[in-house]
Design an enzyme around this catalytic site. Structure first.
Site, short mmCIF file in Angstrom:
data_model
loop_
_atom_site.label_atom_id
_atom_site.label_comp_id
_atom_site.label_asym_id
_atom_site.label_seq_id
_atom_site.Cartn_x
_atom_site.Cartn_y
_atom_site.Cartn_z
CB SER A 80 -0.96 -0.05 1.20
OG SER A 80 -1.99 0.89 1.05
CG ASP B 85 -6.96 -2.14 -3.48
OD1 ASP B 85 -7.62 -1.43 -2.69
OD2 ASP B 85 -5.75 -2.35 -3.34
CG HIS C 36 -5.87 -2.26 0.27
ND1 HIS C 36 -5.17 -1.65 -0.75
CD2 HIS C 36 -5.23 -1.90 1.41
CE1 HIS C 36 -4.17 -0.94 -0.25
NE2 HIS C 36 -4.17 -1.09 1.06
#
Length: 708
Positions: A552, A638, A676
C-alpha cells in the site's frame, strides 16, 4: 529462440495531464477502466506471463505452503471472553477457510470454559459460521460483527467482492434465522440501541468516504431509514460504535489533523447526537465514556497527547481537566476505562507500553500506577478484548519477533500476569533457535532510525547472509515487532529479516510522523535506504542479497527507493502499491484523495507540492538503469489503491530499465476477485503468501533450508 515467454506489452494511448504549466503524457492511463475488455485481457495476459515465468517455483511454493500449514494448528480456539451472560470465542476447523463464531452461556460455564479445539463445545451456540456464509464465493469478508446488548440478535455485514462495501444482515439468535437483510452497500461498523430494535450504520459516498450515519429499525424497509448525520467536509471520515457499557452510541469524525466525537444515548435512539467538543483545526481527540466520566486523549496542549477527564455530559473542551500531562517522545495513543482502573496505551523509544492507573472512589486516578512489565528487547504489547466495564482483570496481548502472540490475564490491582494462551506453532518450534535485536541506522540528516531484526540463532554479521527489509512509513501507522509463522520460511533458509521503522510512521511519537509527511516526505525514503545500507555495512546482509517489501503506502516506499537506489536491492515485492501517487492525489473524484491532501499536500492548489510529489512519485521517476527483480501484486476490486497503479508502473518499468529482465523479471500478479487485503480464506491467503515468499527466496538464492 530461448523459449522464454514474452511479457505483455501495453499499448500506448496518448493522455495528457496538464497542471502548473506542465504537460505530462501518460500513455498507460487507459488501463484504469476495469470495465474495458482490453484492460481485463491485459491483466489476464500479465497473470499468464507471471505464471509462465514462475512455474519453476512450484515445488518451492508448495514447500513453503506446507511449512506454513504444518506449523499452524488448523483446528484452534480463541480465548473465550465474557460479556454479560455469555462467553464469546471463535474457532477454526482443519480444512475450513473461515472461523466459526460461537458462545456458551455463563450458566453452563460460570468460569472461563476450557474447551477442546477439536470438538464442538457442549452447550455451544453458533453465532456465525463463516464457511457457510462464504459458500460459493471466491471472496468473503466481514465489515461488522455486533451482538445486541440483550444478546438476542447479531448484526453482521458481508463483502463478497473485495470492494469494502457491505450488505447488512440481522440474525435472531434464538431461531438462527436472518430476520432482516434490507440494508445494502454500507461502510464499516454498526452500533445497537439499548433495546436492540435500532441499528446505526454508515454509508460511503462515490469517493468511498464514510460520510453519513443512518438509523435502521430492524424489520422495516431500508427506504424508511433515517439520516442521523451527514459530514459535508470532504476531508472528514466517520466511524460508528458503542461505548464499553453500551450506554452510548459513539460517532467519530476525523481528518488527518482534526477530529470530533459525538455521543447519543443508546436508550433514546431517536434522540439527538451531542458534540463532546466542537472541532478545532489541528486538534485531535478521542473519548472513552465510563459511568459519570468522560476520559479524553487529546493534543490540545501537547503534540504527543495527554489524558483529560470531563463530566459525561461535557460539550466543550473547556470542561476537560488534565489528568496525565503530555511528555515529549511518549506518544499517548489511547485509554480504556474500567470500574477501578484506567489502562493507558503509550509508545516510548519505538516500543509500545501499557500504564495502569488505579482510580479513587470518586473515579479519579490515584498516583502514577505501574507499567506492565515486558522482558524482551523488542516486542509489542496491547490490550485485547475487554468488553466488561466492571472487570478486575483485563486481557493483554504480548508478542515479539520470536515469541508467538500470547494472551494474558492482567490483575489490575496487583499487576500480576497469568498466561492464558500462546499461539501454537507446530513442528517443534523453539524460540531459543532464533535471535532478535534492535539496531539503529543513521539517516542522511543524522537522525537515528530504529530497525527490528530477527534471524536464526548463531548467524553472525559476516557479510554473507541474504536479507529482507520491510517498511511502511505513512499515516502515523507503526509496524511494531510481531510474530509470523510465514516468516519462519525465510528465517529457516538463513534470511535475516528486518523492519525499518522509518519516519512517516508513528513508532517514535507524533514528531516522527510529522517529519515524514507533506514537504518532509522524502525522509521516509532516505531513512529506508539508510537502513538498507546499515544492514550491509554492519555485515548482517550481503550487499548483493538484500530484498525489500512494502504494501500500500509501503508500496509507494518501494517504488521511491527503487528509483532512489535501485543498486541496493536484489529483489522487491510491492503489494497493492500506491506507485502512481501524483495522478491519484490530483483527482479529487477518486477514493481517499481529498482526505489525503492533509497527508501528502494538495498538488492541485500548490505548485510546490506538485513539484515535490512529481519528484518522488514512483511511476514518473523510473530511471534507465539496472533495477532489481520486481513482483507487483494487486486486486482488481481494490478500492484503496486501484489496480491501475501497479499495472501502469510495471508497463513503464519494463520499457525503461536496462537490467536483464530474463535474470531479473518484472512481474504483475492481479487477484481478479479480491481487494486491498488480497485473498480472504486462510488457505488461499497462505497460497498467496507462499508464492510471494518463493519468488523472493529464488531471487536471493536462499531456497534450501538450513541444517538444524
Amino acid at each position: 529462440m530461448t523459449g522464454r515467454p514474452t511479457p505483455p506489452s501495453a499499448a500506448h494511448v496518448d493522455t495528457v495531464r496538464s497542471h502548473h504549466g506542465e504537460d505530462v503524457d501518460d500513455p498507460f492511463e487507459w488501463l484504469r477502466d476495469k470495465d474495458d475488455p482490453d484492460v481485463i485481457a491485459h491483466l489476464e495476459a500479465e497473470n499468464a506471463y507471471t505464471r509462465a515465468r514462475t512455474e519453476h517455483l512450484a515445488p518451492l511454493q508448495d514447500a513453503v505452503f506446507a511449512e506454513i500449514k504444518g506449523r499452524t494448528q488448523e483446528t484452534d480456539l480463541s480465548v473465550p471472553v465474557r460479556h454479560r451472560d455469555w462467553w464469546y470465542y471463535a474457532r477454526t476447523i482443519e480444512g475450513e477457510q473461515y472461523a466459526v463464531h460461537g458462545r456458551i452461556a455463563v450458566g453452563v460455564a460460570p468460569d472461563r470454559p476450557e474447551l477442546d479445539p477439536g470438538l464442538a463445545p457442549e452447550g455451544e451456540e453458533v453465532l456465525l459460521d463463516g464457511n457457510r456464509e462464504a459458500a460459493g464465493e471466491e471472496f468473503f469478508s466481514l465489515g461488522a460483527f455486533d451482538v445486541s446488548p440483550a444478546g438476542d440478535r447479531l448484526a453482521y455485514a458481508v463483502d463478497t467482492t473485495g470492494d469494502e462495501r457491505f450488505d447488512l444482515r440481522v440474525k435472531d439468535l434464538a431461531s438462527g434465522e436472518v430476520i432482516d437483510d434490507a440494508v445494502r452497500g454500507i461502510g464499516y461498523g454498526t452500533a445497537w440501541s439499548t433495546a436492540g430494535d435500532h441499528l446505526f450504520y454508515t454509508r460511503v459516498d462515490e469517493a468511498w468516504r464514510p460520510f453519513q450515519v443512518w438509523r435502521h429499525e430492524v424489520g422495516t424497509p431500508a427506504e424508511q431509514d433515517v439520516l442521523v448525520h451527514q459530514e459535508d467536509d470532504e476531508r472528514f471520515w466517520m466511524g460508528i460504535g458503542a461505548s464499553r457499557d453500551d450506554r452510548h452510541v459513539i460517532l467519530w469524525l476525523g481528518s488527518k489533523n482534526t477530529s470530533e466525537c459525538r455521543l447519543l444515548d443508546a436508550e433514546d435512539p431517536t434522540g439527538e447526537l451531542r458534540v463532546v467538543a466542537p472541532r478545532e483545526e489541528g486538534v485531535e481527540y478521542d473519548v472513552e465514556p465510563a459511568g459519570e466520566h468522560l476520559w479524553v486523549v487529546h493534543n490540545r496542549a501537547h503534540r504527543d497527547f495527554e489524558l483529560a477527564v470531563a463530566p459525561i455530559g461535557a460539550t466543550s473542551a473547556q470542561e476537560w481537566s488534565t489528568v496525565v500531562p503530555g511528555e515529549d517522545g511518549v506518544r499517548m495513543s489511547g485509554v480504556e476505562a474500567f470500574a477501578g482502573h484506567l489502562v493507558l496505551s503509550l509508545r516510548r523509544e519505538g516500543l509500545t507500553q501499557l500504564q495502569v492507573l488505579p482510580l479513587s472512589g470518586h473515579g479519579r486516578p490515584v498516583g502514577s500506577g505501574y507499567q506492565v512489565p515486558v522482558e524482551e528487547e523488542v516486542y509489542s504489547i496491547e490490550t485485547g478484548a475487554n468488553p466488561t466495564f466492571e472487570a478486575s482483570t483485563v486481557q493483554v496481548q504480548l508478542e515479539s519477533m520470536v515469541t508467538p502472540r500470547s494472551v494474558y490475564d492482567l490483575d489490575l490491582a496487583t499487576g500480576g500476569l497469568t498466561l492464558v494462551k500462546r499461539q501454537p506453532v507446530l513442528g517443534g518450534y523453539d524460540p531459543a533457535d532464533y535471535q532478535q535485536q534492535r539496531l539503529w541506522a543513521t539517516a542522511p540528516d543524522g537522525t537515528p532510525v530504529p530497525i527490528s531484526l530477527v534471524s536464526r540463532r548463531g548467524l553472525e554479521p559476516d557479510g554473507s547472509h541474504p536479507g529482507m527489509l520491510y517498511g511502511y512509513g505513512s499515516y502515523e501507522i507503526s509496524v511494531d515487532p510481531y510474530f509470523s509463522i510465514s516468516r519462519l520460511s525465510y528465517l529457516d533458509r538463513g534470511v535475516v529479516y528486518a523492519v525499518a521503522h522509518v519516519r512517516g510512521g508513528g513508532e517514535m511519537g507524533r514528531g516522527w510522523y510529522e517529519d515524514g509527511r507533506m514537504e518532509l516526505k522524502n525522509n521516509t525514503f532516505t531513512d529506508f535506504v539508510a537502513c538498507a545500507e546499515h544492514l550491509v555495512d554492519t555485515g548482517w546482509v550481503a550487499p548483493d542479497r538484500l530484498a525489500a517489501e512494502g504494501r500500500s503506502a509501503g508500496g509507494l516506499l518501494m517504488g521511491a527507493v527503487l528509483n532512489l537506489a535501485p543498486e541496493k536491492f536484489r529483489v522487491v515485492h510491492a503489494g497493492v502499491a500506491f506507485v502512481d501517487a501524483l495522478t491519484t492525489i490530483l483527482n479529487p473524484a477518486l477514493p481517499l484523495t481529498v482526505g489525503e491532501w492533509e497527508e501528502w499536500g494538495n498538488p492541485l492548489e500548490s505548485a510546490d507540492i506538485y513539484a515535490l510529489m512529481r519528484s518522488y512519485t514512483p511511476y514518473e521517476n523510473i530511471r534507465p538503469v539496472g533495477y532489481p527483480a520486481i513482483l507487483a501484486t494487486t486486486g482488481l476490486n481494490d478500492t484503496r489503491v486501484f489496480f491501475v497503479e501497479p499495472a501502469k508502473w510495471v508497463a513503464r518499468l519494463r520499457e525503461t530499465v536496462t537490467s536483464d529482465q530474463e535474470e531479473r523479471p518484472i512481474l504483475l500478479k492481479t487477484e481478479m476477485v479480491a481487494g486491498h487485503g488480497g485473498r480472504t480464506g486462510r488457505y488461499d491467503a497462505w497460497r498467496e503468501a507462499s508464492f510471494e515468499i518463493a519468488f523472493v527466496l529464488d531471487q536471493l538464492g536462499a531456497t534450501t533450508p538450513l541444517l538444524r
